[in-house]
Enzyme design. Structure first.
Site, PDB file in Angstrom:
ATOM      1  N   ARG A 155       0.829  -1.211   0.000  1.00 55.15           N
ATOM      2  CA  ARG A 155       0.000   0.000   0.000  1.00 55.15           C
ATOM      3  C   ARG A 155       0.861   1.257   0.000  1.00 55.15           C
ATOM      4  O   ARG A 155       0.674   2.168  -0.799  1.00 55.15           O
ATOM      5  CB  ARG A 155      -0.915   0.011   1.227  1.00 55.15           C
ATOM      6  CG  ARG A 155      -1.975  -1.084   1.256  1.00 55.15           C
ATOM      7  CD  ARG A 155      -2.783  -0.950   2.531  1.00 55.15           C
ATOM      8  NE  ARG A 155      -3.856  -1.913   2.650  1.00 55.15           N
ATOM      9  CZ  ARG A 155      -3.755  -3.078   3.278  1.00 55.15           C
ATOM     10  NH1 ARG A 155      -2.602  -3.429   3.821  1.00 55.15           N
ATOM     11  NH2 ARG A 155      -4.794  -3.897   3.358  1.00 55.15           N
ATOM     12  N   ILE A 156       1.818   1.322   0.955  1.00 56.87           N
ATOM     13  CA  ILE A 156       2.624   2.529   1.096  1.00 56.87           C
ATOM     14  C   ILE A 156       3.588   2.676  -0.082  1.00 56.87           C
ATOM     15  O   ILE A 156       3.733   3.767  -0.650  1.00 56.87           O
ATOM     16  CB  ILE A 156       3.374   2.517   2.433  1.00 56.87           C
ATOM     17  CG1 ILE A 156       2.373   2.623   3.594  1.00 56.87           C
ATOM     18  CG2 ILE A 156       4.397   3.656   2.502  1.00 56.87           C
ATOM     19  CD1 ILE A 156       2.972   2.393   4.958  1.00 56.87           C
ATOM     20  N   ARG A 234      10.108  -0.427   8.890  1.00 55.74           N
ATOM     21  CA  ARG A 234      10.501  -0.876  10.219  1.00 55.74           C
ATOM     22  C   ARG A 234      12.013  -0.856  10.320  1.00 55.74           C
ATOM     23  O   ARG A 234      12.729  -1.136   9.351  1.00 55.74           O
ATOM     24  CB  ARG A 234       9.985  -2.288  10.488  1.00 55.74           C
ATOM     25  CG  ARG A 234       8.529  -2.344  10.912  1.00 55.74           C
ATOM     26  CD  ARG A 234       8.384  -1.753  12.297  1.00 55.74           C
ATOM     27  NE  ARG A 234       7.113  -2.061  12.888  1.00 55.74           N
ATOM     28  CZ  ARG A 234       6.247  -1.153  13.278  1.00 55.74           C
ATOM     29  NH1 ARG A 234       6.512   0.131  13.110  1.00 55.74           N
ATOM     30  NH2 ARG A 234       5.118  -1.511  13.842  1.00 55.74           N
ATOM     31  N   GLU A 263      14.181   2.326  19.471  1.00 52.93           N
ATOM     32  CA  GLU A 263      13.672   3.689  19.590  1.00 52.93           C
ATOM     33  C   GLU A 263      12.793   3.819  20.839  1.00 52.93           C
ATOM     34  O   GLU A 263      12.162   2.846  21.249  1.00 52.93           O
ATOM     35  CB  GLU A 263      12.892   4.092  18.337  1.00 52.93           C
ATOM     36  CG  GLU A 263      11.675   3.245  18.033  1.00 52.93           C
ATOM     37  CD  GLU A 263      11.037   3.612  16.706  1.00 52.93           C
ATOM     38  OE1 GLU A 263       9.795   3.670  16.682  1.00 52.93           O
ATOM     39  OE2 GLU A 263      11.743   3.831  15.711  1.00 52.93           O
ATOM     40  N   HIS A 281       9.779   8.780  14.247  1.00 58.14           N
ATOM     41  CA  HIS A 281       8.728   7.804  13.973  1.00 58.14           C
ATOM     42  C   HIS A 281       7.360   8.497  13.934  1.00 58.14           C
ATOM     43  O   HIS A 281       6.448   8.137  14.681  1.00 58.14           O
ATOM     44  CB  HIS A 281       8.731   6.684  15.014  1.00 58.14           C
ATOM     45  CG  HIS A 281       8.011   5.443  14.540  1.00 58.14           C
ATOM     46  ND1 HIS A 281       8.216   4.198  15.088  1.00 58.14           N
ATOM     47  CD2 HIS A 281       7.086   5.252  13.560  1.00 58.14           C
ATOM     48  CE1 HIS A 281       7.452   3.305  14.489  1.00 58.14           C
ATOM     49  NE2 HIS A 281       6.762   3.927  13.555  1.00 58.14           N
TER      50      HIS A 281
END
Length: 315
Positions: A155-156, A234, A263, A281
């Site tokens: 999708r992205i 990720r 993180e 993020h």
């Protein structure tokens, strides 16, 4: 009737927190000074876990909740949830896809432009007086007409590619197989070959054991000293030690990262590198998208407890 009890792994905005508190008995894991004591006291009653993509839910946590029925993720990533435990227990898992896709694609493009056109450095050049004292800012590189590689055309990745067409770029991608919806773009099966033919490489694939450190020394070397790496997926998809080494040595030209291992406690060596753009993020960090994510996360919980079909199931 008593409200279902849920375990909340991390904070949410007030517009999500208030409806959660109204609908459920909420145990705030992230606020507990003694998390083991919280699980000992409440774990046996917990029927749902509300979490975020980067927080997930590990095997030990899932085991501590014997009545667990569903894990609802605020975010698209589910790699931090121990899916094998969920499968063996019949625990449902949901996430919030689609609603964040276009915002993530937007920030990926923004990071590309910021790096190639020197946006951050040029702004500092004005603020610190260098523009008046030293004259013109050093020349940067254009974006239009370059070669773009997209590692993972989900999708992205698709939305990133669609935006890049407006820059008249030569677009190629790697995925498990060629995609029928990408006829205008070139399929390259090997990530190393994709990197070798790219000026900018976008990492937009879902994280799994198979993709861990898929961007390692070979891909970074192929991208080269003039190449730009952008990660909005990720952290586990990137070999961070290899990336830091490549950036420090000049084997890789530049990077723009929205995610990091461990993180928010990123490797401090990143802070010493002038050729990396760091983001906290927040690729989905718009009011509109975060509200939509929270609504979908809550809709999944509500559907489960009402016995309806889940809007966005993972398992």
């Amino acid at each position: 009737m008593s409200k279902p009890e849920i375990l909340q792994m991390g904070p949410y905005p007030e517009w999500d927190q208030l409806p959660l508190d109204e609908a459920y008995t909420v145990h705030r894991y992230f606020e507990a000074a003694d998390k083991h004591a919280l699980l000992d006291a409440a774990g046996a009653c917990v029927r749902a876990i509300a979490t975020r993509g980067e927080l997930g839910a590990g095997a030990e946590l899932i085991a501590a909740c014997p009545k667990l029925e569903i894990i609802s993720i605020y975010g698209v990533g589910f790699d931090a949830v121990h899916l094998d435990s969920c499968r063996s227990r019949g625990v449902q898992v949901t996430n919030t896809p689609d609603v964040l896709t276009k915002d993530v694609a937007d920030i990926a493009i923004a990071m590309m432009l910021a790096q190639w056109r020197g946006v951050n450095g040029a702004e500092r050049w004005v603020r610190d007086g260098s523009s008046a004292a030293k004259g013109l800012y050093p020349l940067k590189t254009r974006a239009w007409g370059k070669r773009a590689g997209i590692l993972g055309l989900g999708r992205i990745g698709f939305e990133v590619a669609r935006r890049l067409t407006g820059f008249d770029m030569d677009i190629a991608y790697s995925d498990i197989e060629a995609k029928p919806y990408a006829k205008d773009w070139t399929f390259v099966a090997d990530p190393v070959a994709l990197a070798a033919g790219s000026d900018v490489l976008f990492v937009t694939l879902a994280a799994s054991a198979a993709t861990r450190h898929i961007v390692g020394p070979a891909v970074l070397d192929a991208l080269g000293p003039n190449g730009l790496l952008i990660n909005v997926s990720r952290a586990s998809n990137i070999d961070e030690a290899a990336l830091i080494s490549a950036l420090a040595s000049g084997k890789l030209g530049a990077a723009a990262l929205d995610v990091f291992e461990s993180e928010p406690n990123l490797n401090p060596r990143f802070l010493e590198l002038p050729n990396v753009l760091l983001q906290p993020h927040h690729a989905s960090g718009t009011v509109e998208t975060r509200k939509a994510m929270g609504q979908l996360m809550r809709d999944n919980l509500a559907a489960h407890f009402a016995g309806r079909a889940l809007p966005s199931p993972v398992l």
